[in-house]
Design an enzyme around this catalytic site. Structure first.
Site, PDB file in Angstrom:
ATOM      1  N   HIS A  44      -3.511   6.961   2.780  1.00  0.00           N
ATOM      2  CA  HIS A  44      -3.903   5.670   2.193  1.00  0.00           C
ATOM      3  C   HIS A  44      -5.268   5.292   2.756  1.00  0.00           C
ATOM      4  O   HIS A  44      -5.522   5.443   3.955  1.00  0.00           O
ATOM      5  CB  HIS A  44      -2.852   4.616   2.536  1.00  0.00           C
ATOM      6  CG  HIS A  44      -3.301   3.218   2.233  1.00  0.00           C
ATOM      7  ND1 HIS A  44      -3.811   2.862   1.007  1.00  0.00           N
ATOM      8  CD2 HIS A  44      -3.339   2.090   3.000  1.00  0.00           C
ATOM      9  CE1 HIS A  44      -4.135   1.581   1.029  1.00  0.00           C
ATOM     10  NE2 HIS A  44      -3.861   1.089   2.233  1.00  0.00           N
ATOM     11  N   CYS A  83       0.814  -1.228   0.000  1.00  0.00           N
ATOM     12  CA  CYS A  83       0.000   0.000   0.000  1.00  0.00           C
ATOM     13  C   CYS A  83       0.842   1.271   0.000  1.00  0.00           C
ATOM     14  O   CYS A  83       0.344   2.353  -0.275  1.00  0.00           O
ATOM     15  CB  CYS A  83      -0.947  -0.006   1.200  1.00  0.00           C
ATOM     16  SG  CYS A  83      -1.975  -1.465   1.239  1.00  0.00           S
ATOM     17  N   ASN A 123     -10.186  -0.445  -0.052  1.00  0.00           N
ATOM     18  CA  ASN A 123      -8.729  -0.349  -0.046  1.00  0.00           C
ATOM     19  C   ASN A 123      -8.204  -0.846  -1.392  1.00  0.00           C
ATOM     20  O   ASN A 123      -8.383  -2.014  -1.726  1.00  0.00           O
ATOM     21  CB  ASN A 123      -8.204  -1.206   1.117  1.00  0.00           C
ATOM     22  CG  ASN A 123      -6.692  -1.175   1.243  1.00  0.00           C
ATOM     23  OD1 ASN A 123      -5.992  -0.710   0.350  1.00  0.00           O
ATOM     24  ND2 ASN A 123      -6.187  -1.679   2.359  1.00  0.00           N
TER      25      ASN A 123
HETATM   26  O1  UT7 Z   1      -3.798  -1.502   3.694  1.00  0.00           O
HETATM   27  C1  UT7 Z   1      -2.845  -2.222   4.419  1.00  0.00           C
HETATM   28  C2  UT7 Z   1      -3.073  -2.139   5.842  1.00  0.00           C
HETATM   29  N1  UT7 Z   1      -4.316  -2.709   6.201  1.00  0.00           N
HETATM   30  C3  UT7 Z   1      -4.936  -2.259   7.219  1.00  0.00           C
HETATM   31  O2  UT7 Z   1      -4.472  -1.304   7.800  1.00  0.00           O
HETATM   32  C4  UT7 Z   1      -6.202  -2.934   7.687  1.00  0.00           C
HETATM   33  C5  UT7 Z   1      -6.151  -3.048   9.145  1.00  0.00           C
HETATM   34  N2  UT7 Z   1      -7.228  -3.733   9.774  1.00  0.00           N
HETATM   35  C6  UT7 Z   1      -8.556  -3.387   9.753  1.00  0.00           C
HETATM   36  O3  UT7 Z   1      -8.988  -2.580   8.963  1.00  0.00           O
HETATM   37  C7  UT7 Z   1      -9.437  -4.002  10.802  1.00  0.00           C
HETATM   38  O4  UT7 Z   1      -8.643  -4.699  11.728  1.00  0.00           O
HETATM   39  C8  UT7 Z   1     -10.548  -4.977  10.264  1.00  0.00           C
HETATM   40  C9  UT7 Z   1     -11.621  -4.168   9.556  1.00  0.00           C
HETATM   41  C10 UT7 Z   1      -9.922  -5.972   9.314  1.00  0.00           C
HETATM   42  C11 UT7 Z   1     -11.204  -5.716  11.425  1.00  0.00           C
HETATM   43  O5  UT7 Z   1     -11.694  -4.798  12.391  1.00  0.00           O
HETATM   44  P1  UT7 Z   1     -11.346  -5.022  13.956  1.00  0.00           P
HETATM   45  O6  UT7 Z   1     -12.034  -3.955  14.677  1.00  0.00           O
HETATM   46  O7  UT7 Z   1      -9.854  -5.079  14.075  1.00  0.00           O
HETATM   47  O8  UT7 Z   1     -12.044  -6.398  14.254  1.00  0.00           O
HETATM   48  P2  UT7 Z   1     -11.411  -7.764  14.810  1.00  0.00           P
HETATM   49  O9  UT7 Z   1     -10.512  -8.385  13.795  1.00  0.00           O
HETATM   50  O10 UT7 Z   1     -10.867  -7.506  16.167  1.00  0.00           O
HETATM   51  O11 UT7 Z   1     -12.720  -8.642  14.925  1.00  0.00           O
HETATM   52  C12 UT7 Z   1     -13.807  -8.292  15.788  1.00  0.00           C
HETATM   53  C13 UT7 Z   1     -14.903  -9.337  15.643  1.00  0.00           C
HETATM   54  C14 UT7 Z   1     -14.407 -10.770  15.734  1.00  0.00           C
HETATM   55  O12 UT7 Z   1     -15.384 -11.508  16.477  1.00  0.00           O
HETATM   56  P3  UT7 Z   1     -15.137 -11.856  18.027  1.00  0.00           P
HETATM   57  O13 UT7 Z   1     -13.851 -12.609  18.080  1.00  0.00           O
HETATM   58  O14 UT7 Z   1     -15.079 -10.514  18.708  1.00  0.00           O
HETATM   59  O15 UT7 Z   1     -16.345 -12.659  18.378  1.00  0.00           O
HETATM   60  C15 UT7 Z   1     -14.404 -11.229  14.302  1.00  0.00           C
HETATM   61  O16 UT7 Z   1     -14.568 -12.612  14.157  1.00  0.00           O
HETATM   62  O17 UT7 Z   1     -15.546  -9.223  14.366  1.00  0.00           O
HETATM   63  C16 UT7 Z   1     -15.607 -10.518  13.755  1.00  0.00           C
HETATM   64  N3  UT7 Z   1     -15.564 -10.341  12.288  1.00  0.00           N
HETATM   65  C17 UT7 Z   1     -16.663 -10.127  11.550  1.00  0.00           C
HETATM   66  N4  UT7 Z   1     -17.974 -10.032  11.863  1.00  0.00           N
HETATM   67  C18 UT7 Z   1     -18.841  -9.775  10.869  1.00  0.00           C
HETATM   68  C19 UT7 Z   1     -14.476 -10.334  11.493  1.00  0.00           C
HETATM   69  N5  UT7 Z   1     -14.857 -10.119  10.213  1.00  0.00           N
HETATM   70  C20 UT7 Z   1     -16.210  -9.986  10.222  1.00  0.00           C
HETATM   71  C21 UT7 Z   1     -17.161  -9.736   9.215  1.00  0.00           C
HETATM   72  N6  UT7 Z   1     -18.463  -9.640   9.582  1.00  0.00           N
HETATM   73  N7  UT7 Z   1     -16.828  -9.568   7.922  1.00  0.00           N
END
Ligand code: UT7
Length: 320
Positions: free
Chosen positions: A244, A113, A274
């Site tokens: 970004h 990125c 993204n």
């Molecule tokens: O461009 C290069 C760099 N990339 C980035 O900077 C991206 C960085 N990461 C992110 O944007 C975020 O971390 C995400 C959007 C990918 C995820 O958001 P988060 O707030 O970090 O969520 P998490 O991974 O901590 O997951 C929270 C919960 C989990 O459930 P539990 O364990 O709390 O029960 C996941 O299983 O959300 C769940 N989850 C979903 N639920 C519904 C994960 N994906 C989904 C989904 N729909 N698609």
């Protein structure tokens, strides 16, 4: 000799993929995607469009807006993590061919990125050394070709698209790019990767989202602060903060920590998702086309991605 940011162009694929598409195929909701990422829709390239097609279309616009003929470009650098071919030929060579440009240096870089900011600094170095005069830099991605559409934690984040810019030599210091800084730390290689040739697994992107998120906010905030201090810049000296576009929450956290006003922050993640190396030039192009970016405006760019890589830049828009 100084390097100046002469023009911008972008190509936005036609197909719009809304959050509903994901809701119909996996265990997720529109509310989760919107709240956690800020993304409402993203663009998807057609099956007969490859990364080089997207890049070539964006390049044509950028070259035209720079007031140049294709034959005046003397270097092409394409940043991509979704090239048409695995190792060769490079996407930059394919773009050169699609533009009818021959007999110049053309190569790809892999900085995920952060690719567009890396390409910008490479272009600047070639120009300041006097080796090249008009460098075409491109961020082009068909990320839909490397996404695992059964992985609900990453697949809804990404989209396709391309942006391009012409960086030209000038002896007018007033038009020059102010400063660019790029960094990498390979010890975080496992946070974002495509196993590819190293593995039996398919070449799909894998991401440890939450860890990446936290490091991104911290690193970007510090990186931008360092760049601003080094150049004795205050927030009022920046017209547009163009980060970004990975996640609305990252942009908000970094923008708030740096105390930028809402009018300074540029957001396109809601409509494009993204698009990795293409996200910054696509966002610059959006500003240009909707009249927000004018000649002489100061842009602050920042990016973070797989590698890990990161970078930031203070760039005056020297286009018309
Ligand atoms: O461009 C290069 C760099 N990339 C980035 O900077 C991206 C960085 N990461 C992110 O944007 C975020 O971390 C995400 C959007 C990918 C995820 O958001 P988060 O707030 O970090 O969520 P998490 O991974 O901590 O997951 C929270 C919960 C989990 O459930 P539990 O364990 O709390 O029960 C996941 O299983 O959300 C769940 N989850 C979903 N639920 C519904 C994960 N994906 C989904 C989904 N729909 N698609």
């Amino acid at each position: 000799m100084y390097a100046s940011f002469r023009s911008i162009g972008a190509y936005i694929p036609e197909e719009i993929r809304s959050n509903e598409w994901f809701v119909n195929r996996m265990d997720t909701t529109d509310e989760w995607i919107t709240k956690r990422t800020g993304i409402n829709e993203r663009r998807i390239a057609s099956t007969d469009e490859n990364t080089s097609d997207l890049g070539a279309k964006a390049s044509k616009i950028a070259i035209e807006r720079a007031g140049l003929e294709n034959s005046e470009i003397d270097l092409i650098i394409c940043a991509t993590i979704s090239p048409d071919y695995l190792c060769m030929p490079s996407t930059a060579c394919l773009i050169a061919d699609k533009l009818g440009i021959k007999n110049i240096m053309a190569f790809d870089i892999s900085a995920a990125c952060t690719g567009f900011i890396y390409a910008l600094q490479i272009a600047q170095a070639f120009i300041q050394s006097g080796i090249k005069k008009n460098v075409l830099i491109i961020g082009a991605e068909k990320l839909s070709s490397i996404i695992d559409y059964t992985d609900r934690t990453t697949c809804m984040l990404f989209g396709d698209g391309a942006g391009a810019a012409v960086i030209s030599a000038t002896d007018n210091k007033d038009e020059a790019i102010t400063d660019i800084q790029c960094s990498a730390d390979g010890s975080f290689k496992d946070l974002l990767l495509t196993p590819g040739v190293q593995s039996e697994e398919a070449s799909f992107m894998q991401m440890k989202g939450n860890e990446t998120f936290k490091i991104a906010v911290r690193t970007l905030t510090n990186d931008v602060k360092k760049l601003m201090e080094k150049n004795k810049f205050e927030n009022k000296d920046v017209d547009l903060f163009i980060p970004h576009q990975a996640n609305y929450r990252i942009i908000k956290a970094v923008g708030d920590a740096l105390k930028f006003e809402d009018e300074q922050k540029v957001l396109t993640v809601d409509k494009y998702g993204n698009t990795s190396s293409a996200s910054i030039p696509m966002a610059i192009n959006d500003c240009y086309e909707n009249g927000k970016l004018k000649s002489g405006d100061m842009m602050l760019l920042d990016a973070f991605g797989g590698g890990l890589t990161w970078g930031s830049a203070l760039v005056k828009f020297a286009g018309k």
